[in-house]
Design an enzyme around this catalytic site. Structure first.
Site, short mmCIF file in Angstrom:
data_model
loop_
_atom_site.label_atom_id
_atom_site.label_comp_id
_atom_site.label_asym_id
_atom_site.label_seq_id
_atom_site.Cartn_x
_atom_site.Cartn_y
_atom_site.Cartn_z
N LYS A 290 -15.31 4.77 -36.29
CA LYS A 290 -14.22 5.73 -36.36
C LYS A 290 -14.66 7.04 -35.71
O LYS A 290 -15.77 7.52 -35.93
CB LYS A 290 -13.82 5.97 -37.82
CG LYS A 290 -12.48 6.65 -38.00
CD LYS A 290 -12.04 6.63 -39.45
CE LYS A 290 -10.65 7.22 -39.59
NZ LYS A 290 -10.21 7.23 -41.00
N GLU A 376 -3.40 0.37 -55.35
CA GLU A 376 -2.68 1.15 -56.35
C GLU A 376 -2.27 0.32 -57.57
O GLU A 376 -2.31 0.82 -58.70
CB GLU A 376 -1.45 1.81 -55.72
CG GLU A 376 -1.76 2.89 -54.70
CD GLU A 376 -2.02 2.36 -53.31
OE1 GLU A 376 -2.31 3.16 -52.41
OE2 GLU A 376 -1.95 1.11 -53.12
N ARG A 404 3.81 1.84 -54.78
CA ARG A 404 3.19 0.52 -54.64
C ARG A 404 2.70 -0.03 -55.98
O ARG A 404 2.43 -1.23 -56.08
CB ARG A 404 2.02 0.62 -53.65
CG ARG A 404 2.43 1.01 -52.24
CD ARG A 404 1.26 1.50 -51.41
NE ARG A 404 0.26 0.50 -51.18
CZ ARG A 404 0.14 -0.22 -50.06
NH1 ARG A 404 1.01 -0.05 -49.07
NH2 ARG A 404 -0.80 -1.11 -49.92
#
Length: 643
Positions: A290, A376, A404
């Site tokens: 990244k 979640e 979620r």
């Protein structure tokens, strides 16, 4: 500004992915280098998600060069890595409008381009959607353009969510031709956690790499240095474990990898080979970094995940100074103060320790802070178990992500009346992330649950009081919501005080008109009241504090003592105002002639813009509140009123 932009002679020849197919592999490498420079340059002007896109530059070029997009459906999971994809798919001329009003979305969006076959901004949806496309293809779904291959690009962080495995399990059973690119960068927004992260590390802890015979030049080369330490740790943890794609193969996928996601000499032949030969579902494990290729992003703690406008040379972000602390920081510090005196307090986050401020809690109390990954549903039920076991869990999740885990909020928390404390960050409209991240629905979906206490902070001092109130509340679940960004600059109390459950506060006494605010629009309400005062109208202003339970005494008193009652909230219809209206109807108040209005977010998804512009669209700014009250009073101007 344009003179400072990078020179991109090869990229300039690419107007669509079809142009990539006319370039040599050496020219594709130059496209990748120029695409990375163009991405950095664009995001320096707009702000946005930088590191994720830089990590997939070569992968983006390779996928569009090999596959036939948009006939082949390329689906980016979360899609905050899609800026290079947008540049290559005919949107380069608008790339400097990213995340701006009337500009390009920061995520993939079906209405924006045929090259965005599936919209995304929440994680772990790509494999399910790609499988849907694959089955639709086999059943003769779309005619123009006819469906080709389906390719899902999903990060290792997104692979921590259960939905990804539900999709893979189904895909392995259906055995349709489908490609899943596992973009393994050892980092989602925060470093990924859990057994899957360790398992992926184990796959590249063993060297040399697995090799696709005669396909990938250099496929037996070792990983670059940034990945070796994680691999060494995993190897120590997992001695004796068989290395390979065993887990994915057990789900019915052919597994290939890991391969270097920054080496087009590996990527291109591998993708060309699997495109020609694959028959069923295939997972290609690609290792990337990244922030690759831009030093400030590579060295940043979050790898440049979300940045403001910045200086390209230094990477220094241009953030406007603020005299007020952010709501997130106020929450984090208030929780630290409470936890210092109560060792039962613990905290749960779903892959957002920095975003929710819980990184500070984790540093101070590491044994009491839990990052469950992008999960979640699990996070909510885990918090329920903690509460049932005698702890005081604070479940800190953005409003948009708490959606979620809603079944778990209902079934595992509310139904059992477990004292889970929900800290709902990013409530209301959030600006550049647009509709996908708007915290518009939590008032409605939380306040309709029996026994749930729902609070909203009008300012940063109120937020501190609500943290203290949540700590003290053991009779069942409690939630408090607060917006993104800085507070309003009020004086802060040394410690939060425990509020009386279900009791609001009178902020300003007036007559004729009462404005009852729930949440952070109170500043706008007071500004509207000041402007109305200049027109001879002196509204009463109250802060409800609670949507559940309502302050019946306050509301009924306001209704009895005023001709007009207006509620204000940063939520969709069906929230606070609807509960107030129900109370007034049940008590027969409307029979007395009270004029009642409820100002809520409109029944539409509002595209990205600045928060002030979004609230202008929603008609929830001070001028809109003032205009609403004048309309209810049938007052056009001060001269008419005096007449």
């Amino acid at each position: 500004m344009a003179d400072d932009r990078p020179q991109t002679p090869t990229l300039d020849r690419v107007q669509s992915p079809a142009d990539l197919k006319r370039l040599s592999d050496a020219e594709l490498c130059r496209v990748a280098d120029e695409l990375r420079a163009e991405t950095v340059s664009a995001v320096s002007e707009t702000g946005g998600h930088l590191g994720a896109g830089l990590g997939v530059v070569e992968l983006t070029v390779a996928l569009h060069a090999v596959f036939d997009t948009p006939r082949d459906r390329l689906i980016w999971d979360v899609s905050h890595q899609c800026y290079p994809h947008k540049i290559l798919t005919g949107r380069r001329d608008r790339i400097r409008t990213l995340r701006q009003k009337d500009g390009l979305s920061g995520f993939t969006k079906r209405s924006e381009s045929a090259y965005d076959p599936f919209g995304a901004a929440h994680s772990s949806t790509s494999i399910s959607a790609a499988l849907g496309f694959a089955v639709a293809r086999d059943l003769g779904g779309a005619a123009e353009p006819a469906l080709g291959d389906a390719i899902a690009v999903i990060g290792d962080g997104a692979m921590s969510a259960g939905m990804a495995y539900e999709a893979m399990n189904n895909a392995g059973h259906l055995k349709r031709r489908l490609f899943v690119i596992l973009n393994d960068n050892e980092m989602s927004i925060a470093p990924p956690v859990g057994a899957m992260s360790s398992y992926l590390s184990s796959l590249y802890a063993g060297a040399p790499f697995q090799e696709l015979k005669a396909a990938a030049k250099g496929a037996v080369s070792l990983l670059p240095e940034p990945f070796q330490e994680g691999a060494r740790r995993a190897k120590e943890m997992l001695k004796g474990m068989a290395v390979g794609g065993t887990f994915f193969e057990s789900l019915g996928f052919s597994y290939l990898g890991p391969i270097d996601g920054h080496d087009l000499e590996q990527l291109l032949p591998v993708l060309r080979t699997v495109k020609d030969r694959a028959t069923g579902p295939m997972l290609i494990h690609v290792v990337t970094q990244k922030g690759k290729g831009y030093a400030p992003a590579e060295t940043a703690r979050d790898k440049g995940h979300g940045v403001s406008k910045f200086d390209v040379v230094t990477g220094a972000q241009r953030k406007a100074p603020s005299n007020a602390p952010s709501y997130t920081k106020v929450f984090a510090q208030a929780l630290l103060e409470e936890a210092a005196e109560d060792d039962k307090i613990c905290a749960v986050t779903a892959a957002m320790p920095d975003g929710t401020g819980l990184n500070l809690f984790a540093e101070r109390y590491p044994s009491r802070c839990f990052d469950v990954g992008i999960a979640e549903q699990h996070g909510v039920t885990f918090a329920a178990g903690l509460a049932a076991g005698g702890m005081k869990p604070f479940c800190a999740i953005y409003s948009t992500f708490l959606q979620r885990g809603y079944d778990q909020v209902v079934h595992d928390v509310a139904l059992q009346r477990l004292p889970v404390r929900f800290a709902i960050d990013r409530a209301g409209l959030v600006g550049a992330d647009g509709a996908t991240h708007a915290g518009a629905y939590d008032i409605g979906f939380m306040a309709n649950l029996p026994g749930m206490v729902v609070m909203a902070a009008a300012d940063e001092a109120e937020l501190k009081h609500m943290v203290a109130t949540a700590v003290a509340h053991d009779e069942g679940p409690i939630a408090f919501r607060f917006p993104r960004g800085e507070g309003v600059g009020v004086e802060m109390p040394e410690r939060g005080e425990v509020l009386q459950i279900g009791k609001g506060r009178l902020v300003r006494e007036g007559k004729g008109v009462a404005i009852l605010s729930f949440g952070a629009r109170l500043k706008e309400v007071l500004e509207a009241a000041d402007n109305l005062g200049a027109q001879g109208i002196a509204p009463t202003v109250a802060d409800a504090r609670f949507a559940k339970p309502l302050d019946r005494d306050l509301i009924l008193a306001l209704a009895a003592e005023h001709d007009v009652l207006v509620t204000i909230e940063e939520g969709a219809v069906g929230g606070f105002g609807s509960h107030v209206a129900q109370l007034l109807a049940d008590e027969g108040v409307f029979d007395t002639g009270l004029k009642f209005r409820s100002m809520v977010l409109p029944d539409t998804f509002i595209d990205q813009a600045s928060p002030s512009d979004m609230y202008a669209v929603a008609k929830l700014n001070a001028a809109d509140i003032q205009a609403k009250i004048l309309t209810v009073l049938n007052v056009d101007n001060l001269a008419d009123r005096r007449a």
